[in-house]
Design a protein around this motif. Sequence first.
Motif, PDB file in Angstrom:
ATOM      1  N   PHE A 187      16.126 -14.857 -14.447  1.00 54.53           N
ATOM      2  CA  PHE A 187      16.850 -13.903 -15.292  1.00 54.53           C
ATOM      3  C   PHE A 187      15.901 -13.214 -16.273  1.00 54.53           C
ATOM      4  O   PHE A 187      16.002 -12.007 -16.517  1.00 54.53           O
ATOM      5  N   ALA A 188      14.990 -13.986 -16.859  1.00 50.76           N
ATOM      6  CA  ALA A 188      14.067 -13.420 -17.850  1.00 50.76           C
ATOM      7  C   ALA A 188      13.178 -12.346 -17.239  1.00 50.76           C
ATOM      8  O   ALA A 188      12.930 -11.297 -17.855  1.00 50.76           O
ATOM      9  N   LYS A 242      15.270  -9.193 -16.616  1.00 55.63           N
ATOM     10  CA  LYS A 242      15.539  -8.484 -17.876  1.00 55.63           C
ATOM     11  C   LYS A 242      14.317  -7.713 -18.344  1.00 55.63           C
ATOM     12  O   LYS A 242      14.436  -6.586 -18.842  1.00 55.63           O
ATOM     13  N   ARG A 262      14.027  -4.660 -16.174  1.00 54.59           N
ATOM     14  CA  ARG A 262      15.080  -3.705 -16.504  1.00 54.59           C
ATOM     15  C   ARG A 262      14.723  -2.898 -17.751  1.00 54.59           C
ATOM     16  O   ARG A 262      15.045  -1.711 -17.849  1.00 54.59           O
ATOM     17  N   GLN A 263      14.050  -3.514 -18.691  1.00 55.89           N
ATOM     18  CA  GLN A 263      13.640  -2.805 -19.899  1.00 55.89           C
ATOM     19  C   GLN A 263      12.530  -1.795 -19.631  1.00 55.89           C
ATOM     20  O   GLN A 263      12.405  -0.792 -20.339  1.00 55.89           O
ATOM     21  N   LEU A 276      21.160 -12.703  -9.622  1.00 61.02           N
ATOM     22  CA  LEU A 276      20.779 -11.499 -10.359  1.00 61.02           C
ATOM     23  C   LEU A 276      21.811 -10.396 -10.206  1.00 61.02           C
ATOM     24  O   LEU A 276      22.000  -9.587 -11.120  1.00 61.02           O
ATOM     25  N   HIS A 309      26.678 -10.097 -15.318  1.00 65.57           N
ATOM     26  CA  HIS A 309      25.679  -9.297 -16.024  1.00 65.57           C
ATOM     27  C   HIS A 309      26.225  -7.892 -16.268  1.00 65.57           C
ATOM     28  O   HIS A 309      26.491  -7.141 -15.331  1.00 65.57           O
ATOM     29  N   LEU A 317      21.616  -6.514 -14.041  1.00 67.46           N
ATOM     30  CA  LEU A 317      20.177  -6.760 -14.148  1.00 67.46           C
ATOM     31  C   LEU A 317      19.396  -6.031 -13.070  1.00 67.46           C
ATOM     32  O   LEU A 317      18.214  -5.716 -13.265  1.00 67.46           O
TER      33      LEU A 317
END
Length: 249
Positions: free
Chosen positions: A113-114, A117, A120-121, A141, A146, A150
Amino acid sequence: MSYSKCCIKGFEWNGTPSGKVGKIVDLNTYIAGDNADAAVLLIHDVFGWTFPNLRLLADHFAREINATVYLPDFFGGEVVEPTPAILSGDFSGYDFPGFMVRNSREVREPEVFAVAKALRQKYAKVGAIGYCFGGWAVFRLGAKEHNPPLVDCISTGHPSLLTKKDIKEIAVPVQLLVPEHDQMYIQELKSFTFETIPKLGVEFDYRHYPGVVHGCFVRGSEKEPGEVLAMARAKNDAVNWFNQFLHEP
Protein backbone atom coordinates in the motif's frame (compact mmCIF):
# COMPACT_ATOMS: atom_id res chain seq x y z
CA MET A 1 -1.02 -28.63 -3.19
CA SER A 2 1.71 -26.73 -1.35
CA TYR A 3 2.71 -23.24 -2.43
CA SER A 4 6.29 -24.38 -2.97
CA LYS A 5 5.42 -27.17 -5.39
CA CYS A 6 3.38 -24.84 -7.57
CA CYS A 7 5.95 -22.08 -7.83
CA ILE A 8 9.45 -23.48 -8.03
CA LYS A 9 9.94 -24.43 -11.65
CA GLY A 10 11.20 -22.92 -14.87
CA PHE A 11 14.34 -21.43 -16.29
CA GLU A 12 16.05 -18.06 -16.50
CA TRP A 13 15.55 -16.05 -19.69
CA ASN A 14 18.47 -14.94 -21.75
CA GLY A 15 19.38 -11.26 -21.74
CA THR A 16 20.65 -8.65 -19.32
CA PRO A 17 18.26 -6.31 -17.50
CA SER A 18 18.87 -2.69 -18.49
CA GLY A 19 17.19 -0.77 -15.64
CA LYS A 20 18.66 0.63 -12.46
CA VAL A 21 18.40 -0.04 -8.74
CA GLY A 22 16.94 2.66 -6.55
CA LYS A 23 14.57 3.13 -3.62
CA ILE A 24 10.89 3.76 -3.07
CA VAL A 25 9.55 4.19 0.48
CA ASP A 26 12.92 2.85 1.66
CA LEU A 27 12.53 -0.42 -0.24
CA ASN A 28 15.22 -1.54 -2.66
CA THR A 29 13.63 -1.37 -6.11
CA TYR A 30 14.47 -2.24 -9.68
CA ILE A 31 13.35 0.68 -11.89
CA ALA A 32 12.95 0.59 -15.67
CA GLY A 33 11.90 3.47 -17.89
CA ASP A 34 11.57 7.19 -17.23
CA ASN A 35 8.04 8.31 -18.11
CA ALA A 36 7.04 11.16 -15.79
CA ASP A 37 3.29 10.62 -16.19
CA ALA A 38 2.62 6.87 -16.02
CA ALA A 39 3.93 4.15 -13.71
CA VAL A 40 3.47 0.41 -13.33
CA LEU A 41 4.06 -1.37 -10.04
CA LEU A 42 5.29 -4.91 -10.73
CA ILE A 43 4.89 -7.23 -7.73
CA HIS A 44 7.16 -10.24 -7.81
CA ASP A 45 6.57 -13.93 -7.34
CA VAL A 46 8.37 -16.14 -4.83
CA PHE A 47 11.79 -15.49 -6.42
CA GLY A 48 11.63 -11.85 -5.44
CA TRP A 49 12.77 -8.60 -6.96
CA THR A 50 16.19 -9.83 -8.14
CA PHE A 51 14.88 -12.61 -10.39
CA PRO A 52 16.20 -11.80 -13.90
CA ASN A 53 12.99 -12.86 -15.67
CA LEU A 54 10.95 -10.29 -13.80
CA ARG A 55 13.51 -7.56 -14.39
CA LEU A 56 13.44 -8.36 -18.09
CA LEU A 57 9.64 -8.17 -17.99
CA ALA A 58 9.95 -4.77 -16.31
CA ASP A 59 12.19 -3.64 -19.17
CA HIS A 60 9.63 -4.84 -21.73
CA PHE A 61 6.78 -3.11 -19.94
CA ALA A 62 8.72 0.15 -19.65
CA ARG A 63 9.36 0.25 -23.38
CA GLU A 64 6.08 -1.10 -24.67
CA ILE A 65 3.72 0.65 -22.25
CA ASN A 66 5.81 3.83 -22.13
CA ALA A 67 5.81 3.84 -18.36
CA THR A 68 8.21 3.87 -15.45
CA VAL A 69 8.13 0.38 -13.96
CA TYR A 70 8.91 -0.28 -10.30
CA LEU A 71 9.81 -3.76 -9.03
CA PRO A 72 10.33 -3.37 -5.26
CA ASP A 73 11.65 -5.90 -2.78
CA PHE A 74 8.64 -7.04 -0.76
CA PHE A 75 10.56 -9.83 0.98
CA GLY A 76 12.65 -7.70 3.33
CA GLY A 77 15.94 -8.51 1.64
CA GLU A 78 15.34 -12.26 1.68
CA VAL A 79 15.98 -13.97 -1.65
CA VAL A 80 15.08 -17.45 -2.83
CA GLU A 81 18.02 -18.23 -5.07
CA PRO A 82 16.91 -19.78 -8.39
CA THR A 83 19.37 -22.68 -8.19
CA PRO A 84 19.04 -25.54 -10.68
CA ALA A 85 17.63 -27.76 -7.91
CA ILE A 86 15.01 -25.23 -6.84
CA LEU A 87 14.09 -24.41 -10.43
CA SER A 88 13.50 -28.12 -11.00
CA GLY A 89 11.18 -28.28 -8.00
CA ASP A 90 13.49 -29.59 -5.27
CA PHE A 91 12.87 -27.32 -2.28
CA SER A 92 14.40 -29.64 0.30
CA GLY A 93 16.65 -27.91 2.77
CA TYR A 94 14.86 -24.57 2.50
CA ASP A 95 12.52 -23.32 5.22
CA PHE A 96 9.65 -22.44 2.93
CA PRO A 97 6.95 -22.49 5.66
CA GLY A 98 9.03 -20.02 7.65
CA PHE A 99 9.57 -17.93 4.54
CA MET A 100 5.81 -17.66 4.03
CA VAL A 101 5.27 -16.64 7.66
CA ARG A 102 7.88 -13.90 7.31
CA ASN A 103 6.32 -12.77 4.04
CA SER A 104 2.63 -13.32 4.67
CA ARG A 105 -0.13 -11.11 3.31
CA GLU A 106 -0.49 -9.45 6.70
CA VAL A 107 3.22 -8.67 6.92
CA ARG A 108 3.66 -7.33 3.39
CA GLU A 109 0.37 -5.59 2.66
CA PRO A 110 1.32 -2.31 4.43
CA GLU A 111 4.46 -2.07 2.29
CA VAL A 112 2.49 -2.74 -0.90
CA PHE A 113 0.00 0.00 0.00
CA ALA A 114 2.80 2.43 0.90
CA VAL A 115 4.51 1.98 -2.47
CA ALA A 116 1.25 2.46 -4.37
CA LYS A 117 0.48 5.64 -2.40
CA ALA A 118 3.93 7.01 -3.17
CA LEU A 119 3.48 6.29 -6.89
CA ARG A 120 0.01 7.85 -6.85
CA GLN A 121 1.46 11.07 -5.47
CA LYS A 122 4.10 11.19 -8.19
CA TYR A 123 2.32 9.96 -11.34
CA ALA A 124 -0.94 10.88 -13.04
CA LYS A 125 -1.65 7.25 -13.94
CA VAL A 126 -0.64 4.11 -12.03
CA GLY A 127 -1.18 0.45 -12.90
CA ALA A 128 -0.18 -2.69 -10.99
CA ILE A 129 0.63 -6.21 -12.13
CA GLY A 130 1.50 -9.17 -9.94
CA TYR A 131 2.56 -12.73 -10.63
CA CYS A 132 1.84 -15.62 -8.25
CA PHE A 133 2.58 -14.09 -4.80
CA GLY A 134 1.87 -10.66 -6.28
CA GLY A 135 -1.61 -11.70 -7.41
CA TRP A 136 -3.39 -11.15 -4.11
CA ALA A 137 -1.52 -7.86 -3.66
CA VAL A 138 -2.74 -6.20 -6.85
CA PHE A 139 -6.32 -7.16 -6.01
CA ARG A 140 -5.90 -5.46 -2.65
CA LEU A 141 -4.57 -2.34 -4.38
CA GLY A 142 -7.69 -2.25 -6.54
CA ALA A 143 -10.13 -2.80 -3.67
CA LYS A 144 -13.14 -0.54 -3.14
CA GLU A 145 -11.87 0.51 0.31
CA HIS A 146 -9.45 2.94 -1.34
CA ASN A 147 -11.07 6.27 -2.14
CA PRO A 148 -9.63 7.69 -4.28
CA PRO A 149 -8.25 4.50 -5.90
CA LEU A 150 -4.60 3.67 -5.36
CA VAL A 151 -4.29 2.38 -8.94
CA ASP A 152 -6.14 2.92 -12.21
CA CYS A 153 -6.11 -0.74 -13.28
CA ILE A 154 -4.59 -4.09 -12.36
CA SER A 155 -3.42 -7.26 -14.07
CA THR A 156 -2.34 -10.56 -12.57
CA GLY A 157 -0.78 -13.73 -13.91
CA HIS A 158 -1.50 -17.07 -12.16
CA PRO A 159 -2.39 -15.41 -8.83
CA SER A 160 -1.77 -17.13 -5.51
CA LEU A 161 -3.23 -16.56 -2.04
CA LEU A 162 -6.27 -14.91 -3.64
CA THR A 163 -9.58 -15.07 -1.75
CA LYS A 164 -13.22 -14.69 -2.72
CA LYS A 165 -13.30 -11.53 -0.61
CA ASP A 166 -10.47 -10.07 -2.71
CA ILE A 167 -12.44 -10.80 -5.87
CA LYS A 168 -15.69 -9.34 -4.51
CA GLU A 169 -14.03 -6.08 -3.53
CA ILE A 170 -12.28 -5.21 -6.79
CA ALA A 171 -13.25 -1.70 -7.93
CA VAL A 172 -10.91 -0.92 -10.86
CA PRO A 173 -10.46 -2.50 -14.30
CA VAL A 174 -9.03 -5.98 -13.80
CA GLN A 175 -7.23 -8.38 -16.13
CA LEU A 176 -6.49 -12.02 -15.34
CA LEU A 177 -3.84 -14.00 -17.23
CA VAL A 178 -4.78 -17.60 -16.54
CA PRO A 179 -3.06 -20.86 -17.51
CA GLU A 180 -5.37 -23.80 -18.06
CA HIS A 181 -3.77 -25.81 -15.27
CA ASP A 182 -3.33 -23.86 -12.04
CA GLN A 183 -3.46 -25.48 -8.64
CA MET A 184 -3.42 -22.11 -6.87
CA TYR A 185 -6.05 -20.24 -8.89
CA ILE A 186 -8.36 -23.23 -8.81
CA GLN A 187 -11.53 -23.85 -10.80
CA GLU A 188 -13.73 -22.80 -7.88
CA LEU A 189 -12.06 -19.38 -7.83
CA LYS A 190 -12.21 -19.12 -11.60
CA SER A 191 -15.96 -19.80 -11.55
CA PHE A 192 -16.45 -17.33 -8.69
CA THR A 193 -14.55 -14.71 -10.67
CA PHE A 194 -16.88 -15.11 -13.65
CA GLU A 195 -19.96 -14.99 -11.43
CA THR A 196 -18.85 -11.95 -9.45
CA ILE A 197 -16.78 -9.42 -11.39
CA PRO A 198 -19.26 -8.78 -14.24
CA LYS A 199 -21.72 -7.56 -11.58
CA LEU A 200 -19.30 -5.02 -10.12
CA GLY A 201 -19.39 -2.46 -12.91
CA VAL A 202 -15.67 -2.64 -13.73
CA GLU A 203 -13.99 -3.57 -17.00
CA PHE A 204 -12.92 -7.19 -16.96
CA ASP A 205 -10.47 -9.01 -19.23
CA TYR A 206 -9.94 -12.75 -18.72
CA ARG A 207 -7.22 -14.35 -20.87
CA HIS A 208 -7.14 -18.15 -21.01
CA TYR A 209 -3.96 -19.93 -22.14
CA PRO A 210 -4.63 -23.61 -22.94
CA GLY A 211 -2.21 -26.39 -22.14
CA VAL A 212 0.10 -24.46 -19.80
CA VAL A 213 0.58 -24.45 -16.04
CA HIS A 214 1.01 -22.16 -13.05
CA GLY A 215 4.20 -20.12 -13.24
CA CYS A 216 4.51 -20.25 -17.02
CA PHE A 217 4.23 -16.49 -17.64
CA VAL A 218 7.45 -15.84 -15.74
CA ARG A 219 9.22 -19.20 -15.63
CA GLY A 220 7.99 -21.07 -18.68
CA SER A 221 10.36 -23.65 -20.11
CA GLU A 222 11.45 -24.15 -23.70
CA LYS A 223 11.17 -27.88 -22.94
CA GLU A 224 7.42 -27.64 -22.28
CA PRO A 225 5.17 -27.26 -25.35
CA GLY A 226 3.57 -23.86 -25.61
CA GLU A 227 5.09 -22.25 -22.54
CA VAL A 228 7.43 -19.80 -24.25
CA LEU A 229 4.65 -18.74 -26.61
CA ALA A 230 2.31 -18.30 -23.63
CA MET A 231 4.90 -16.08 -21.93
CA ALA A 232 5.08 -13.84 -24.98
CA ARG A 233 1.32 -13.69 -25.41
CA ALA A 234 0.70 -12.92 -21.75
CA LYS A 235 3.26 -10.14 -21.87
CA ASN A 236 1.61 -8.68 -24.95
CA ASP A 237 -1.86 -8.97 -23.42
CA ALA A 238 -0.69 -7.09 -20.32
CA VAL A 239 0.92 -4.40 -22.47
CA ASN A 240 -2.29 -3.90 -24.42
CA TRP A 241 -4.30 -3.72 -21.21
CA PHE A 242 -2.15 -1.08 -19.56
CA ASN A 243 -1.93 0.99 -22.72
CA GLN A 244 -5.72 1.36 -22.61
CA PHE A 245 -5.79 2.80 -19.10
CA LEU A 246 -2.48 4.57 -18.50
CA HIS A 247 -2.52 6.92 -21.48
CA GLU A 248 -5.07 9.39 -22.76
CA PRO A 249 -6.84 8.17 -25.94
